[in-house]
Enzyme design. Structure first.
Site, PDB file in Angstrom:
ATOM      1  N   TYR A 153     -69.947  21.634  39.686  1.00  0.00           N
ATOM      2  CA  TYR A 153     -71.060  22.235  39.030  1.00  0.00           C
ATOM      3  C   TYR A 153     -70.288  22.972  37.824  1.00  0.00           C
ATOM      4  O   TYR A 153     -70.764  22.941  36.763  1.00  0.00           O
ATOM      5  CB  TYR A 153     -71.684  23.294  39.820  1.00  0.00           C
ATOM      6  N   LYS A 157     -70.923  22.576  33.848  1.00  0.00           N
ATOM      7  CA  LYS A 157     -71.243  23.266  32.983  1.00  0.00           C
ATOM      8  C   LYS A 157     -70.180  23.800  31.925  1.00  0.00           C
ATOM      9  O   LYS A 157     -70.386  24.279  30.861  1.00  0.00           O
ATOM     10  CB  LYS A 157     -71.440  24.924  33.943  1.00  0.00           C
TER      11      LYS A 157
HETATM   12  P1  NAP Z   1     -84.504  25.580  40.609  1.00  0.00           P
HETATM   13  O1  NAP Z   1     -85.240  26.797  40.657  1.00  0.00           O
HETATM   14  O2  NAP Z   1     -83.797  24.924  41.558  1.00  0.00           O
HETATM   15  O3  NAP Z   1     -85.349  24.869  39.318  1.00  0.00           O
HETATM   16  C1  NAP Z   1     -84.672  23.563  39.123  1.00  0.00           C
HETATM   17  C2  NAP Z   1     -85.549  22.812  37.851  1.00  0.00           C
HETATM   18  O4  NAP Z   1     -84.863  21.835  37.459  1.00  0.00           O
HETATM   19  C3  NAP Z   1     -87.008  22.427  38.548  1.00  0.00           C
HETATM   20  O5  NAP Z   1     -87.949  22.655  37.580  1.00  0.00           O
HETATM   21  C4  NAP Z   1     -86.505  21.049  38.720  1.00  0.00           C
HETATM   22  O6  NAP Z   1     -87.894  19.902  38.648  1.00  0.00           O
HETATM   23  C5  NAP Z   1     -85.638  20.751  37.786  1.00  0.00           C
HETATM   24  N1  NAP Z   1     -84.957  19.529  37.631  1.00  0.00           N
HETATM   25  C6  NAP Z   1     -84.071  19.320  38.560  1.00  0.00           C
HETATM   26  N2  NAP Z   1     -83.487  18.123  38.483  1.00  0.00           N
HETATM   27  C7  NAP Z   1     -83.943  17.303  37.541  1.00  0.00           C
HETATM   28  C8  NAP Z   1     -83.925  16.318  36.802  1.00  0.00           C
HETATM   29  N3  NAP Z   1     -83.005  15.409  37.035  1.00  0.00           N
HETATM   30  N4  NAP Z   1     -84.768  15.849  35.593  1.00  0.00           N
HETATM   31  C9  NAP Z   1     -85.529  16.850  35.380  1.00  0.00           C
HETATM   32  N5  NAP Z   1     -85.882  18.056  35.955  1.00  0.00           N
HETATM   33  C10 NAP Z   1     -85.110  18.153  36.999  1.00  0.00           C
HETATM   34  O7  NAP Z   1     -83.141  26.173  39.480  1.00  0.00           O
HETATM   35  P2  NAP Z   1     -82.854  27.207  38.292  1.00  0.00           P
HETATM   36  O8  NAP Z   1     -81.994  28.446  39.185  1.00  0.00           O
HETATM   37  O9  NAP Z   1     -84.132  27.710  37.811  1.00  0.00           O
HETATM   38  O10 NAP Z   1     -81.740  26.777  37.435  1.00  0.00           O
HETATM   39  C11 NAP Z   1     -82.451  26.448  36.319  1.00  0.00           C
HETATM   40  C12 NAP Z   1     -80.902  26.311  35.428  1.00  0.00           C
HETATM   41  O11 NAP Z   1     -80.232  27.398  35.589  1.00  0.00           O
HETATM   42  C13 NAP Z   1     -79.862  25.042  36.052  1.00  0.00           C
HETATM   43  O12 NAP Z   1     -79.376  24.394  34.870  1.00  0.00           O
HETATM   44  C14 NAP Z   1     -78.793  25.974  36.637  1.00  0.00           C
HETATM   45  O13 NAP Z   1     -77.727  25.316  36.901  1.00  0.00           O
HETATM   46  C15 NAP Z   1     -78.816  27.080  35.861  1.00  0.00           C
HETATM   47  N6  NAP Z   1     -78.338  28.542  36.361  1.00  0.00           N
HETATM   48  C16 NAP Z   1     -79.032  29.008  37.615  1.00  0.00           C
HETATM   49  C17 NAP Z   1     -78.551  30.069  37.762  1.00  0.00           C
HETATM   50  C18 NAP Z   1     -79.069  30.952  39.176  1.00  0.00           C
HETATM   51  O14 NAP Z   1     -78.626  31.825  39.557  1.00  0.00           O
HETATM   52  N7  NAP Z   1     -80.306  30.595  39.404  1.00  0.00           N
HETATM   53  C19 NAP Z   1     -77.363  30.802  37.657  1.00  0.00           C
HETATM   54  C20 NAP Z   1     -76.550  30.108  36.434  1.00  0.00           C
HETATM   55  C21 NAP Z   1     -77.048  29.091  36.075  1.00  0.00           C
HETATM   56  P3  NAP Z   1     -88.843  19.805  39.994  1.00  0.00           P
HETATM   57  O15 NAP Z   1     -89.526  20.922  40.245  1.00  0.00           O
HETATM   58  O16 NAP Z   1     -89.652  18.674  39.546  1.00  0.00           O
HETATM   59  O17 NAP Z   1     -87.871  19.612  41.267  1.00  0.00           O
END
Ligand code: NAP
Length: 242
Positions: A153, A157
């Site tokens: 990861y 990133k």
């Molecule tokens: P999440 O709640 O797990 O949601 C993930 C989203 O990505 C869902 O809408 C999922 O679609 C979609 N997705 C996953 N794989 C995909 C693919 N191959 N093609 C198209 N859509 C896909 O994650 P989140 O926490 O919102 O994270 C969003 C972004 O922020 C990510 O890039 C993550 O790395 C980054 N981020 C998150 C955090 C945190 O603390 N949450 C911190 C730093 C960075 P489905 O609903 O269809 O599964």
């Protein structure tokens, strides 16, 4: 019309971003991979508030699916283009390097990094020819600092951050800006399994962030007001030292 495409718009940060951009009057394309019910819910919330939203299912890591979906969208929208792209879709499959499986490495790189490449390359054309665009890449604290158990990861990133800086210089003269956001711990499905009580003690603000707080930053970067900001990585982490 200028549309925004938000990858992974069905849940978590992407969901909040879709709702925020729609509130700013921007028609939104909600991409998702498999959770059509969650994506439909986001669409309904936006439409109930008078906004415009469309669903576009594709796997960002699958080049053919990306090309076909965007091509079909363009065919049905001859007068519109994707002016704002939020590369948000991402997954985590944590493991210590010594135990990491090939698929854990490649799944994470394929989604966050290759997904960014396939979608951005396809959407750039319109932005360059219309001479306006906003590309916002969802990186992570993990890509700046590196976190143990996340070599896959952190690598994805960190690479996304490098690509953000390089691409920003390629397209700046066409008024296309490219920036990255590096969230710390934000409450979504992705962070559900973590030990929030002990992790929040590491955060000077003493809490995890909310998706809406990240969406507010995306909203600003997507707007005309951010026109002189490009190639930046903006942390949003409650003061967690990076
Ligand atoms: P999440 O709640 O797990 O949601 C993930 C989203 O990505 C869902 O809408 C999922 O679609 C979609 N997705 C996953 N794989 C995909 C693919 N191959 N093609 C198209 N859509 C896909 O994650 P989140 O926490 O919102 O994270 C969003 C972004 O922020 C990510 O890039 C993550 O790395 C980054 N981020 C998150 C955090 C945190 O603390 N949450 C911190 C730093 C960075 P489905 O609903 O269809 O599964």
């Amino acid at each position: 019309m200028r549309y925004a495409l938000v990858t992974g718009g069905s849940r978590g940060l992407g969901r909040a971003v879709c709702i925020k951009l729609a509130k700013q009057g921007i028609p939104v394309i909600i991409n998702y991979q498999s959770n059509s019910q969650a994506a439909e819910e986001v669409k309904q919330i936006i439409e109930a508030e008078g906004g415009i939203a469309e669903l576009l299912q594709f796997n960002v890591a699958d080049k053919e699916q990306v090309d076909n979906a965007i091509e079909n969208w363009e065919t049905t929208h001859p007068d519109d283009y994707i002016a704002i792209l939020v590369n948000n879709a991402g997954i985590r499959e944590d493991n210590l390097m010594i135990f990491m499986q090939d698929e854990q490495w490649s799944n994470v790189i394929d989604t966050s990094l290759n997904g960014f490449f396939y979608v951005t390359r396809r959407a750039l054309k319109g932005m360059l020819s219309k001479r306006f665009g906003r590309i916002i890449n969802m990186a992570s604290l993990s890509g700046i600092k590196g976190l143990p158990g996340q070599t896959n990861y952190s690598a994805a990133k960190a690479a996304l951050i490098g690509a953000t800086k390089a691409l920003s210089q390629e397209v700046a003269s066409r008024k296309v800006t490219v920036n990255a956001i590096a969230p710390g711990f934000i409450s979504t499905d992705m962070t559900k399994g973590l030990d929030e009580d002990s992790l929040k003690k590491l955060v000077p603000m003493g809490r995890f962030g909310k998706p809406e707080e990240v969406a507010a930053l995306v909203g600003f970067l997507a707007s005309e007001d951010s026109s002189y900001i490009t190639g930046e990585v903006i942390s949003i982490n409650g003061g967690l030292y990076t």
